[in-house]
Design a protein around this motif. Structure first.
Motif, PDB file in Angstrom:
ATOM      1  N   LEU A 150       1.249  -0.934   0.049  1.00 44.57           N
ATOM      2  CA  LEU A 150       0.036  -0.221  -0.377  1.00 44.57           C
ATOM      3  C   LEU A 150       0.841   0.603  -0.216  1.00 44.57           C
ATOM      4  CD1 LEU A 150      -2.332  -0.913   2.940  1.00 44.57           C
ATOM      5  CD2 LEU A 150      -3.159  -0.650   0.205  1.00 44.57           C
ATOM      6  N   ARG A 151       2.215   1.224   1.365  1.00 50.03           N
ATOM      7  CA  ARG A 151       2.900   2.099   1.040  1.00 50.03           C
ATOM      8  C   ARG A 151       3.310   2.390  -0.380  1.00 50.03           C
ATOM      9  NH1 ARG A 151       4.044   5.260   5.835  1.00 50.03           N
ATOM     10  NH2 ARG A 151       4.295   3.495   7.244  1.00 50.03           N
ATOM     11  N   THR A 152       4.229   1.430  -1.118  1.00 40.63           N
ATOM     12  CA  THR A 152       4.754   0.989  -2.172  1.00 40.63           C
ATOM     13  C   THR A 152       4.256   2.320  -3.757  1.00 40.63           C
ATOM     14  OG1 THR A 152       6.219  -0.681  -1.521  1.00 40.63           O
ATOM     15  CG2 THR A 152       6.006  -0.042  -4.155  1.00 40.63           C
ATOM     16  N   PHE A 153       3.144   1.867  -3.477  1.00 44.95           N
ATOM     17  CA  PHE A 153       2.306   2.626  -4.716  1.00 44.95           C
ATOM     18  C   PHE A 153       1.847   4.054  -4.244  1.00 44.95           C
ATOM     19  CE2 PHE A 153       0.912  -2.709  -4.606  1.00 44.95           C
ATOM     20  CZ  PHE A 153       2.102  -2.557  -5.741  1.00 44.95           C
ATOM     21  N   GLU A 154       1.521   4.044  -2.863  1.00 38.34           N
ATOM     22  CA  GLU A 154       0.847   5.222  -2.253  1.00 38.34           C
ATOM     23  C   GLU A 154       2.554   6.813  -2.834  1.00 38.34           C
ATOM     24  OE1 GLU A 154      -0.992   6.217   1.062  1.00 38.34           O
ATOM     25  OE2 GLU A 154      -1.929   4.936   0.265  1.00 38.34           O
ATOM     26  N   THR A 213      -3.458   4.790  -7.030  1.00 36.25           N
ATOM     27  CA  THR A 213      -4.000   4.378  -6.591  1.00 36.25           C
ATOM     28  C   THR A 213      -4.242   3.268  -6.955  1.00 36.25           C
ATOM     29  OG1 THR A 213      -5.280   6.179  -6.384  1.00 36.25           O
ATOM     30  CG2 THR A 213      -6.836   3.980  -5.712  1.00 36.25           C
ATOM     31  N   ALA A 214      -3.699   1.752  -5.991  1.00 35.48           N
ATOM     32  CA  ALA A 214      -3.267   0.634  -6.228  1.00 35.48           C
ATOM     33  C   ALA A 214      -3.563  -0.464  -5.509  1.00 35.48           C
ATOM     34  CB  ALA A 214      -2.044  -0.272  -5.825  1.00 35.48           C
ATOM     35  N   ILE A 215      -5.578  -0.702  -5.538  1.00 41.88           N
ATOM     36  CA  ILE A 215      -6.662  -1.620  -4.484  1.00 41.88           C
ATOM     37  C   ILE A 215      -6.193  -2.802  -4.323  1.00 41.88           C
ATOM     38  CG2 ILE A 215      -8.773  -1.781  -4.530  1.00 41.88           C
ATOM     39  CD1 ILE A 215      -9.550   0.339  -6.674  1.00 41.88           C
ATOM     40  N   PRO A 216      -6.423  -3.218  -3.308  1.00 41.90           N
ATOM     41  CA  PRO A 216      -5.815  -4.710  -3.256  1.00 41.90           C
ATOM     42  C   PRO A 216      -7.327  -5.510  -3.389  1.00 41.90           C
ATOM     43  CG  PRO A 216      -5.883  -3.211  -0.821  1.00 41.90           C
ATOM     44  CD  PRO A 216      -5.410  -2.311  -2.393  1.00 41.90           C
ATOM     45  N   MET A 217      -7.240  -6.161  -4.686  1.00 41.99           N
ATOM     46  CA  MET A 217      -8.978  -6.869  -4.818  1.00 41.99           C
ATOM     47  C   MET A 217      -8.429  -8.485  -3.933  1.00 41.99           C
ATOM     48  SD  MET A 217      -9.931  -5.624  -7.848  1.00 41.99           S
ATOM     49  CE  MET A 217      -9.864  -3.707  -7.695  1.00 41.99           C
ATOM     50  N   HIS A 274      -4.182 -11.480  -2.779  1.00 34.53           N
ATOM     51  CA  HIS A 274      -4.949 -10.044  -3.345  1.00 34.53           C
ATOM     52  C   HIS A 274      -3.733  -9.898  -4.549  1.00 34.53           C
ATOM     53  CE1 HIS A 274      -7.441 -10.108   0.936  1.00 34.53           C
ATOM     54  NE2 HIS A 274      -7.553  -8.994  -0.057  1.00 34.53           N
ATOM     55  N   GLU A 275      -4.158  -9.244  -4.941  1.00 33.56           N
ATOM     56  CA  GLU A 275      -3.977  -8.704  -5.956  1.00 33.56           C
ATOM     57  C   GLU A 275      -4.102  -6.918  -6.452  1.00 33.56           C
ATOM     58  OE1 GLU A 275      -4.241 -11.183 -10.780  1.00 33.56           O
ATOM     59  OE2 GLU A 275      -5.994  -9.365  -9.839  1.00 33.56           O
ATOM     60  N   PHE A 276      -2.649  -6.696  -5.710  1.00 38.90           N
ATOM     61  CA  PHE A 276      -3.476  -4.733  -6.615  1.00 38.90           C
ATOM     62  C   PHE A 276      -3.095  -4.583  -7.623  1.00 38.90           C
ATOM     63  CE2 PHE A 276      -1.837  -3.349  -2.107  1.00 38.90           C
ATOM     64  CZ  PHE A 276      -1.319  -4.820  -1.431  1.00 38.90           C
ATOM     65  N   VAL A 301     -13.395   3.198  -2.017  1.00 38.10           N
ATOM     66  CA  VAL A 301     -11.978   2.337  -1.415  1.00 38.10           C
ATOM     67  C   VAL A 301     -10.858   3.011  -2.295  1.00 38.10           C
ATOM     68  CG1 VAL A 301     -11.713   0.636  -4.358  1.00 38.10           C
ATOM     69  CG2 VAL A 301     -11.371  -0.328  -1.739  1.00 38.10           C
ATOM     70  N   THR A 302     -11.034   3.623  -3.420  1.00 35.86           N
ATOM     71  CA  THR A 302     -10.129   4.968  -3.854  1.00 35.86           C
ATOM     72  C   THR A 302     -10.269   6.102  -3.044  1.00 35.86           C
ATOM     73  OG1 THR A 302     -12.545   6.325  -4.872  1.00 35.86           O
ATOM     74  CG2 THR A 302     -11.552   4.355  -6.479  1.00 35.86           C
ATOM     75  N   ASP A 303     -10.640   6.241  -1.985  1.00 35.65           N
ATOM     76  CA  ASP A 303     -10.453   7.036  -1.119  1.00 35.65           C
ATOM     77  C   ASP A 303      -9.193   7.347  -0.549  1.00 35.65           C
ATOM     78  OD1 ASP A 303     -12.721   8.980  -2.958  1.00 35.65           O
ATOM     79  OD2 ASP A 303     -14.079   8.512  -1.290  1.00 35.65           O
ATOM     80  N   LEU A 304      -9.377   5.705   0.611  1.00 32.07           N
ATOM     81  CA  LEU A 304      -8.483   5.253   1.358  1.00 32.07           C
ATOM     82  C   LEU A 304      -7.568   5.694   0.800  1.00 32.07           C
ATOM     83  CD1 LEU A 304      -9.843   1.929   1.870  1.00 32.07           C
ATOM     84  CD2 LEU A 304     -10.620   3.491   3.003  1.00 32.07           C
ATOM     85  N   LYS A 305      -6.334   6.034   2.056  1.00 32.58           N
ATOM     86  CA  LYS A 305      -5.172   6.225   2.246  1.00 32.58           C
ATOM     87  C   LYS A 305      -4.622   5.897   2.790  1.00 32.58           C
ATOM     88  CE  LYS A 305      -4.347   9.000  -2.394  1.00 32.58           C
ATOM     89  NZ  LYS A 305      -5.269   7.889  -2.761  1.00 32.58           N
ATOM     90  N   LEU A 306      -3.354   4.832   3.132  1.00 31.83           N
ATOM     91  CA  LEU A 306      -2.607   4.853   4.408  1.00 31.83           C
ATOM     92  C   LEU A 306      -1.606   6.415   4.468  1.00 31.83           C
ATOM     93  CD1 LEU A 306      -1.493   1.915   6.031  1.00 31.83           C
ATOM     94  CD2 LEU A 306       0.564   2.346   4.230  1.00 31.83           C
TER      95      LEU A 306
END
Lengths: 445, 445
Positions: B182-186, B191-195, B208-210, B227-232
């Motif tokens: 999560l941090r790496t992609f941010e 915006t990489a969503i774990p699915m 999970h895929e990102f 989900v796209t609003d979530l930020k670490l």
């Protein structure tokens, strides 16, 4: 880094397969693991040294204005058919067929590919001079891989290529590379002597090899001992100034220093006898000027100011990055293990806790560890519940140049011990002074 | 860097072979050159972005205590026979015979080799937990390589492997990797969503895929827009705290987000209609827990505190480093070219001299260039003798997020122009203010 959380699989026994000291110590210090003949996994400690070397190579190339890129490991055979080397190269070239039966190969070097990149994009003398380089894994299918990473099959090399309009310009690029190599090897703590050499399969007229003196070297070398005193130091070099760069090259190549390939006994005998030395050397780099050897058959031409088309003048320049680690250890070790020069050591300093579990000793070690990290340094703290003797043996084997030893008895007097791996000399001082000393040692590295 | 000394072969025409925008812009911006189908040379600009991504990946892995090493590209077939995957893997595995007719392969992934490294050295539960990773070139002999680096054959991947005593420990490692990703992609501006995903040939229960949302993505994705609003963000994470790490994973995986492989229409329909989204995504990472799938057949066991031998619990965790560049461009571009997020831009700022040869403009540009470098920044100064329009078009195409435009008219009033590539908004300010603004923008990146 706390050793309890690191992966440092040191071996107590000498591995039977290792014939030379660098191979033996790299296996014992948990730096590498052989995966196939001549193919190694770089375990965490080995990878750290490799990364330090790569960084130095990048910095010194870019200081001279050379531009990094990255070519792939696999190449199409067609490029090598153009230069005529596909058939010449022999069994050391690893030839591969992909699923569509296309002829590929694992690149042993990149003259063809870089010449193709050049001819694809560059048309005019105005885009010269240009030097491109990369650090990439190469493969040479050695008949008998041995000596660990010194003669491996998959190896990491920096190879750079200059493109110039005239022979004079190309020879300036050659000289520029010689100076960057001198500084690169010095920063690594090596004495690498440029010696006039044979060009071999790369081709060309002018070539120097850089050799590190070591008893296990594959080449016999003949040199004037005074050559080992030459130092580039931190003098500032203007790489655009041809005379300045050429003058440094003259300084480093005038004294006699040659491999057996180019040795001239009559010249050698003119050296004062007490300075006349015969020894062995490990090749860690080589620079070539080869003119239009590749540009002519491959049609890499540029338009001149007068409007004519001329093949570009080229050279190539290599550093054996993975093999350097072997050479470094051959030149820096004793019977307890490796002795890393400060410029390349995987960790800057080891911290040995003589009494793990003692609250005061643990706290002092943690504090030293965290303070060093806060200063941008990279310590390795042996926090295992082990005897002091075992901890010292591990530190000596993996060769960190400095060790801070912390024990309850010293702490009662407010001191820890700072020990040089190279000299073995220990000094007592406060933890704060030990931290300051380590910071000072690495301030200019 | 002065552009006159750089190697940036931009193309005016759209290359016919490029079907998607990232491939087109990477070719046009002189980032890559195809060497064979699905095999690319990374030209200087592309290599710079690749190096920035590698650095971010390393930093975030090491922040969580994961340890870097480097395994070779070529592997022995024997290891893959042990796991049973040598025959399973099919034509995508590039199979090679060396000069001694030994079966080798170009590694498409490293579960077997890392398991072998583990079993060679680790014997006890005391040496766990352990997570090792590397960033290395891989090869998959795709039947139809396409979309540039998005579906290449030789590609750069970070793959990490955790070794744990219990399933619970291994699931903590899984969660730890999710948070590092999560941090790496941010940090890369994505915006990489774990699915929740399917495990495929790696195997395992949890995966999970990102996915990065982009119209050209290969996967259909179904998600709750929230989900796209979530930020670490920059919250500090204690990676040893299982509950804290698990809580972050819950936060990022509770809202509905799945690929077509795991889509559940009934669950999807429970999302409020205005937040129900169907789109396309590009996979840039995947994490797996697979327990003892490799440790059992390969005999990678450890002794427990009770003295019994158990196979180690494992997972593997990948980031497609080279493919990320394609995903970044798919998600960040307009019709003029690329728009790099600040975290990954090859150069921090472009400097355009509107009147090369004008003494005042030249001096101002040189001064801005050198001042930025002195601040540790990496500017690209277009010092070519070209029309302003051509310089702007190049800067827009290569996508530097900020541009400082310097011309004689502005300098008369003591100002230069600072322009955001993303918004197109320009502001006039003194050169000193422009430098300070750029420094402030990159201070926290």
């Amino acid at each position: 880094m706390r050793l309890s959380r690191y992966f440092l699989p040191v071996l107590k026994e000498n591995p039977a397969e290792a014939q030379i000291v660098s191979h033996r110590y790299m296996l014992r210090a948990g730096m590498i693991k052989q995966e196939s003949a001549g193919i190694y996994a770089w375990l965490p400690l080995g990878y750290k040294v490799l990364a330090r070397l790569e960084k130095i190579v990048h910095e010194e190339q870019q200081r001279a204005g050379h531009i990094p890129l990255l070519m792939p490991t696999l190449q199409s055979a067609d490029l090598w058919r153009e230069s005529g080397r596909y058939d010449d190269y022999g069994a050391e070239m690893l030839r591969i067929k992909d699923r569509h039966e296309r002829d590929m190969l694992y690149g042993p070097t990149n003259e063809e590919m870089i010449t193709d990149i050049f001819r694809t994009y560059v048309r005019s003398y105005k885009d010269l001079p240009l030097t491109l380089y990369h650090i990439q894994w190469k493969f040479r299918d050695e008949l008998r891989p041995r000596f660990g990473v010194m003669r491996g099959r998959e190896f990491l090399m920096k190879d750079g290529y200059n493109f110039d309009l005239t022979k004079e310009d190309a020879l300036h690029a050659y000289n520029r590379h010689m100076v960057t190599y001198l500084r690169t090897f010095e920063r690594m703590g090596l004495t690498a002597i440029p010696m006039r050499a044979d060009s071999g399969p790369i081709g060309g007229d002018d070539t120097h090899e850089f050799l590190v003196l070591a008893n296990t070297g594959e080449s016999e070398v003949f040199y004037d001992e005074a050559v080992t005193d030459l130092k580039l130091g931190d003098r500032k070099v203007n790489f655009d100034n041809r005379d300045e760069v050429a003058e440094i090259c003259r300084e480093f190549t005038t004294l006699y220093a040659r491999t057996d390939e180019t040795h001239d006994a009559a010249l050698f005998d003119q050296i004062p006898e007490e300075r006349r030395k015969v020894g062995r050397g490990i090749e860690v780099g080589q620079i070539f000027y080869f003119g239009t050897k590749y540009s002519e058959p491959m049609g890499a031409t540029v338009q001149t100011a007068e409007g004519t088309q001329v093949p570009v003048e080229m050279g190539s320049h290599g550093i054996g990055v993975s093999r350097l680690i072997g050479a470094l250890i051959e030149a820096n070790h004793d019977d307890k293990g490796i002795i890393w020069p400060e410029g390349v050591t995987p960790f800057h300093v080891g911290i040995v806790n003589l009494k793990q579990g003692d609250a005061e000793a643990d706290a002092a070690c943690e504090n030293i560890h965290d303070s060093l990290i806060a200063l941008g340094l990279d310590p390795l703290y042996d926090d295992r519940d082990e005897r002091a003797g075992g901890k010292f043996a591990t530190m000596d084997l993996i060769g960190l140049p400095w060790r801070i030893t912390v024990g309850p008895r010293g702490l009662k007097n407010g001191v820890v011990e700072l020990t040089s791996r190279r000299t073995g000399v220990s000094e007592e001082m406060t933890p704060a002074d030990a931290i300051a000393r380590i910071a000072a040692i690495y301030a200019n590295i």
